[in-house]
Design a protein around this motif. Structure first.
Motif, mmCIF file in Angstrom:
data_model
loop_
_atom_site.group_PDB
_atom_site.id
_atom_site.type_symbol
_atom_site.label_atom_id
_atom_site.label_comp_id
_atom_site.label_asym_id
_atom_site.label_seq_id
_atom_site.Cartn_x
_atom_site.Cartn_y
_atom_site.Cartn_z
ATOM 1 N N TRP A 128 0.682 -1.212 -0.021
ATOM 2 C CA TRP A 128 -0.163 -0.015 -0.169
ATOM 3 C C TRP A 128 0.822 1.298 -0.138
ATOM 4 C CZ3 TRP A 128 -5.326 -0.074 0.076
ATOM 5 C CH2 TRP A 128 -5.951 -1.218 0.623
ATOM 6 N N ARG A 129 0.173 2.363 -0.558
ATOM 7 C CA ARG A 129 0.752 3.684 -0.379
ATOM 8 C C ARG A 129 -0.176 4.259 0.228
ATOM 9 N NH1 ARG A 129 2.642 3.258 -6.014
ATOM 10 N NH2 ARG A 129 4.934 2.941 -6.032
ATOM 11 N N ILE A 130 -0.021 5.011 1.497
ATOM 12 C CA ILE A 130 -0.862 5.823 2.296
ATOM 13 C C ILE A 130 -0.615 7.260 2.491
ATOM 14 C CG2 ILE A 130 -2.174 5.685 4.538
ATOM 15 C CD1 ILE A 130 -2.683 3.119 2.805
ATOM 16 N N ALA A 131 -1.520 8.051 2.502
ATOM 17 C CA ALA A 131 -1.398 9.389 2.834
ATOM 18 C C ALA A 131 -2.664 9.851 3.456
ATOM 19 C CB ALA A 131 -1.125 10.272 1.281
ATOM 20 N N SER A 132 -2.446 10.982 4.231
ATOM 21 C CA SER A 132 -3.655 11.467 5.047
ATOM 22 C C SER A 132 -4.592 12.172 4.253
ATOM 23 C CB SER A 132 -3.304 12.372 6.276
ATOM 24 O OG SER A 132 -2.322 11.731 7.188
ATOM 25 N N ALA A 133 -5.553 12.154 4.382
ATOM 26 C CA ALA A 133 -6.746 13.037 3.452
ATOM 27 C C ALA A 133 -7.540 13.904 4.350
ATOM 28 C CB ALA A 133 -7.616 12.194 2.918
ATOM 29 N N PRO A 134 -8.177 14.966 3.936
ATOM 30 C CA PRO A 134 -9.014 15.938 4.835
ATOM 31 C C PRO A 134 -9.911 15.055 5.497
ATOM 32 C CG PRO A 134 -8.720 16.941 2.729
ATOM 33 C CD PRO A 134 -8.060 15.407 2.474
ATOM 34 N N SER A 135 -10.097 15.198 7.017
ATOM 35 C CA SER A 135 -11.219 14.308 7.591
ATOM 36 C C SER A 135 -12.481 14.732 7.246
ATOM 37 C CB SER A 135 -10.935 14.695 9.071
ATOM 38 O OG SER A 135 -11.305 16.081 9.364
ATOM 39 N N ARG A 136 -13.577 14.003 7.573
ATOM 40 C CA ARG A 136 -14.753 14.215 7.054
ATOM 41 C C ARG A 136 -15.455 15.189 8.135
ATOM 42 N NH1 ARG A 136 -17.956 8.474 6.291
ATOM 43 N NH2 ARG A 136 -18.842 10.133 4.802
ATOM 44 N N ALA A 137 -16.770 15.572 7.430
ATOM 45 C CA ALA A 137 -17.391 16.609 8.224
ATOM 46 C C ALA A 137 -17.882 16.310 9.702
ATOM 47 C CB ALA A 137 -18.596 17.273 7.335
ATOM 48 N N ASP A 188 -20.462 16.471 12.211
ATOM 49 C CA ASP A 188 -22.005 16.666 12.176
ATOM 50 C C ASP A 188 -22.499 17.551 13.655
ATOM 51 O OD1 ASP A 188 -22.419 15.034 9.896
ATOM 52 O OD2 ASP A 188 -22.803 13.353 10.812
ATOM 53 N N LEU A 189 -21.563 17.584 14.542
ATOM 54 C CA LEU A 189 -21.923 18.349 15.760
ATOM 55 C C LEU A 189 -21.156 19.324 15.694
ATOM 56 C CD1 LEU A 189 -21.850 15.189 18.225
ATOM 57 C CD2 LEU A 189 -23.829 16.022 17.128
ATOM 58 N N ASP A 190 -20.215 19.721 15.115
ATOM 59 C CA ASP A 190 -19.393 21.055 15.089
ATOM 60 C C ASP A 190 -18.909 21.129 13.809
ATOM 61 O OD1 ASP A 190 -17.737 23.373 15.770
ATOM 62 O OD2 ASP A 190 -17.162 22.483 17.470
ATOM 63 N N SER A 191 -19.433 22.024 13.032
ATOM 64 C CA SER A 191 -18.652 22.248 11.727
ATOM 65 C C SER A 191 -17.230 22.860 11.758
ATOM 66 C CB SER A 191 -19.573 23.325 11.078
ATOM 67 O OG SER A 191 -19.464 24.704 11.606
ATOM 68 N N ARG A 192 -16.874 23.484 12.949
ATOM 69 C CA ARG A 192 -15.323 24.012 13.087
ATOM 70 C C ARG A 192 -14.479 23.073 13.403
ATOM 71 N NH1 ARG A 192 -16.893 28.568 16.933
ATOM 72 N NH2 ARG A 192 -17.849 26.942 17.906
ATOM 73 N N ALA A 193 -15.169 21.398 13.895
ATOM 74 C CA ALA A 193 -14.101 20.569 14.243
ATOM 75 C C ALA A 193 -14.109 19.617 13.284
ATOM 76 C CB ALA A 193 -14.915 19.894 15.857
ATOM 77 N N PRO A 194 -12.714 18.840 13.379
ATOM 78 C CA PRO A 194 -12.481 17.764 12.549
ATOM 79 C C PRO A 194 -13.515 16.654 12.800
ATOM 80 C CG PRO A 194 -10.894 17.796 14.126
ATOM 81 C CD PRO A 194 -11.669 19.010 14.422
ATOM 82 N N GLY A 195 -13.966 15.745 11.828
ATOM 83 C CA GLY A 195 -14.651 14.611 11.836
ATOM 84 C C GLY A 195 -13.853 13.345 11.685
#
Length: 227
Positions: free
Chosen positions: A162-171, A173-180
């Protein structure tokens, strides 16, 4: 599911992998424990750890081996950050010692898995060394994962790579300013018995999800993955 002839003498079963967002998605995995390699796209991107740990059970402890150069590059394992996992940590002087510790650990059926982190392309890490790890894993039924930090995809006995890289976290649902929930850009570029593929996947509620279909740039411009 299809059968592909191998040299005209035998047939190898090739499992087709899901590719659409609407499908129930299961992470590609070997049919039984063996050696897999995970290449971090960037040596200091620790996203591979979350991707890997999400696949491992917690019923048995795991053995985590880090060679000295890997620790200098990406840091030492931090137990409080892994509250759901019991593990034995080994700090190895060099790649040769790390590979020896991994092989010895794979003889112990009381472990859930053996993880080994190596930096670059050490001379000790050749096809013979990876083949020994694969055979030891398959004999004991303990999965082995070789983590390559800044390494190249040279000849290897690993059954999945595998080749693995971090991707943007998901939204969130409880706080739009926090990572999902976390997400990763995962490329399976070599595997025995299944075709290669590349997906953006997330992990939530103890299962993996397709976040973006192959080629979908909804989470940002597609980055070329290199080992």
């Amino acid at each position: 599911m299809s059968l592909v002839a191998d040299g005209g003498s035998r047939a190898a079963e090739i499992r087709q992998l899901p590719s659409g967002l609407g499908e129930r998605w299961q992470l590609p995995a070997p049919p039984s424990p063996t050696l897999s390699e995970l290449f971090a796209v960037q040596p200091r991107d620790g996203g591979w750890a979350g991707f890997l740990l999400a696949q491992l059970g917690t019923r048995k402890p795991l053995l985590w081996v880090q060679e000295r150069m890997a620790i200098l590059e990406s840091g030492r394992v931090h137990p409080p950050g892994l509250p759901g996992h019991d593990f034995i940590h080994v700090e190895a002087r060099d790649a040769r010692d790390a590979l020896w510790a991994m092989e010895e650990g794979l003889r112990c059926s009381g472990l859930s898995a053996v993880i080994g982190e190596l930096r670059g392309d050490p001379k000790a890490l050749d096809f013979t060394a990876t083949r020994r790890l694969a055979v030891a894993s398959e004999r004991s039924g303990v999965a082995a994962f070789l983590i390559r930090l800044g390494g190249h995809a040279n000849l290897s006995g690993a059954r999945m790579r595998w080749r693995i890289a971090s991707a943007p976290s998901r939204a969130n649902d409880l706080d739009s300013r926090a990572p999902g929930a976390p997400a990763w850009d995962a490329e399976l570029f070599r595997a025995r018995g299944m075709p290669p593929g590349r997906w953006t996947v997330g992990h939530e509620a103890d299962r993996f999800h397709l976040v973006a279909a192959p080629g979908d740039r909804a989470l940002g411009e597609e980055r070329r993955l290199t080992a």
